[in-house]
Design an enzyme around this catalytic site. Structure first.
Site, short mmCIF file in Angstrom:
data_model
loop_
_atom_site.label_atom_id
_atom_site.label_comp_id
_atom_site.label_asym_id
_atom_site.label_seq_id
_atom_site.Cartn_x
_atom_site.Cartn_y
_atom_site.Cartn_z
N ASP A 1 0.84 -1.21 0.00
CA ASP A 1 0.00 0.00 0.00
C ASP A 1 0.87 1.26 0.00
OD1 ASP A 1 0.67 -1.15 2.42
OD2 ASP A 1 -1.10 -0.48 3.49
N ASP B 1 0.61 -7.62 -10.79
CA ASP B 1 -0.43 -7.37 -11.80
C ASP B 1 -0.90 -5.93 -11.69
OD1 ASP B 1 -2.48 -8.15 -13.71
OD2 ASP B 1 -3.88 -8.01 -12.04
#
Ligand code: NAD
Length: 336
Positions: free
Chosen positions: A205, A229
């Site tokens: 994050d 991804d």
């Protein structure tokens, strides 16, 4: 002469592969294209989205250049891209993101390469219902020492080969302590073997925030499948989007180079497709084939066209041209 399996794919695939093969041949790359089919077009013509002849050709030649393949949403056949990565154990997904001249972006000076583990983690979709009423689903993430060692070593070896200075390993080991914790532990172990390369780790994050606040501080990034991804598309977004970023899937003894965008059915057959993403993927392929000099020549021609002949470029990057005018502008420079 290099034998390469060429899969044009669906939608704009034919147009962009034609452009790329023309540019590589004009630059003097000695290629023998072994043309094969896959995806929706193969399914319609041959009744199989991944025909045996295509698998046999890949088995034999071990190198693939692939256009985008249409994957049906919901029902229908599974992603051929994922199937090929699994079948040939193409465990490294490599996505460079480098700022380009005259391409609109709020960021300049970005030059990073993201290594994504391609065969494990949450992304592979090991899911099941745990009740008959389908009200409770579970997903399993698998991370092994062996696969983590391979991808992390691949990132360090790449850094060593191309003179990169720093590796950033991205994880969520504060919460997913076993799976991404294992990945982090192995990263620390492997980094000890490369004292000349700086090593840092960041929680995913925080990484997402850092990448949009100061992307220039990143060099080589290595991470697990699902985080990779997401972050690799974020990285492409920093330098102009999926239309201008290449990608490679590399294993121990096979490699597949592909465009990361899809088959763009809305513009297929109209001459509007931008071949740059597949072209940059093909330059990674030339480097893999030790044809780095030809790759550099083409990259330099692309930069010159973007900088000085913008009107020849396709509309998605602000030009007024077509696939053909862009291809011809690059080839003209290569011939001069
Ligand atoms: P897409 O990438 O095909 O298209 C999104 C938008 O970007 C469209 O407006 C399209 O016109 C534009 N675009 C994409 N590539 C372009 C190019 N080279 N030049 C100019 N404009 C371009 O995404 P989508 O519409 O979500 O997906 C269409 C199909 O592609 C789906 O079946 C999907 O499964 C498949 N897909 C395949 C791959 C792959 O093979 N690697 C990747 C993503 C999506």
């Amino acid at each position: 002469m290099h034998n390469v399996v060429l899969i044009p794919g669906d939608g704009i695939g034919k147009e962009i592969t034609k452009s790329v093969t023309t540019i590589l041949e004009t630059a003097g790359a000695e290629m023998n294209w072994v043309r094969c089919s896959a995806g929706e077009s193969a399914n319609k013509e041959l009744g199989n989205p991944l025909p045996q002849e295509t698998l046999d050709a890949i088995e034999k030649h071990r190198i693939v250049l692939k256009g985008p393949l249409t994957t049906p949403v919901g029902a229908g056949f599974r992603s051929i891209n994922v199937a090929l990565r699994q079948k040939f154990n193409l465990y490294s997904n490599i996505r460079p993101a480098r700022s380009l001249p005259n391409i609109e972006s709020p960021f300049r000076g970005v030059d990073l390469v993201l290594f994504r583990e391609n065969t494990q983690g949450l992304y592979i979709g090991k899911e099941h219902w745990i009740d008959d009423e389908e009200k409770h689903a579970e997903s399993i993430a698998v991370v092994t020492r062996e696969a983590s060692e391979k991808i992390i070593t691949a990132a360090f070896e790449y850094a060593k080969k191309f003179g990169r200075k720093k590796i950033t390993l991205v994880h969520k080991a504060n919460i997913l302590k076993l799976t991404t914790g294992l990945f982090l532990t192995i990263g620390k172990e492997i980094s000890a073997k490369y004292p000349e390369i700086e090593f840092e780790d960041l929680i995913v994050d925080n990484m997402a925030m850092q990448m949009v606040m100061r992307p220039q501080r990143f060099d080589v990034i290595v991470t697990t499948n699902l985080f990779g991804d997401i972050l690799s598309d974020l990285a492409s977004g920093l330098v102009g989007g999926l239309g201008v970023t290449g990608a490679a899937n590399i294993g121990d003894d096979a490699a597949m180079f592909e465009a990361v965008h899809g088959s763009a059915p809305d513009i297929a057959g109209k001459g509007l497709a931008n071949p740059t993403a597949l072209l940059f993927s093909s330059l990674m392929m030339l480097e893999y084939l030790n044809e780095g000099r030809v790759a550099e020549k083409i990259r330099s021609a692309v930069y010159t066209v973007l900088q000085e002949h913008k009107s020849s470029c396709t509309r998605d990057v602000g030009g007024e041209g077509t696939t053909a005018t862009y291809t011809e502008a690059i080839c003209r420079l290569l011939r001069d």
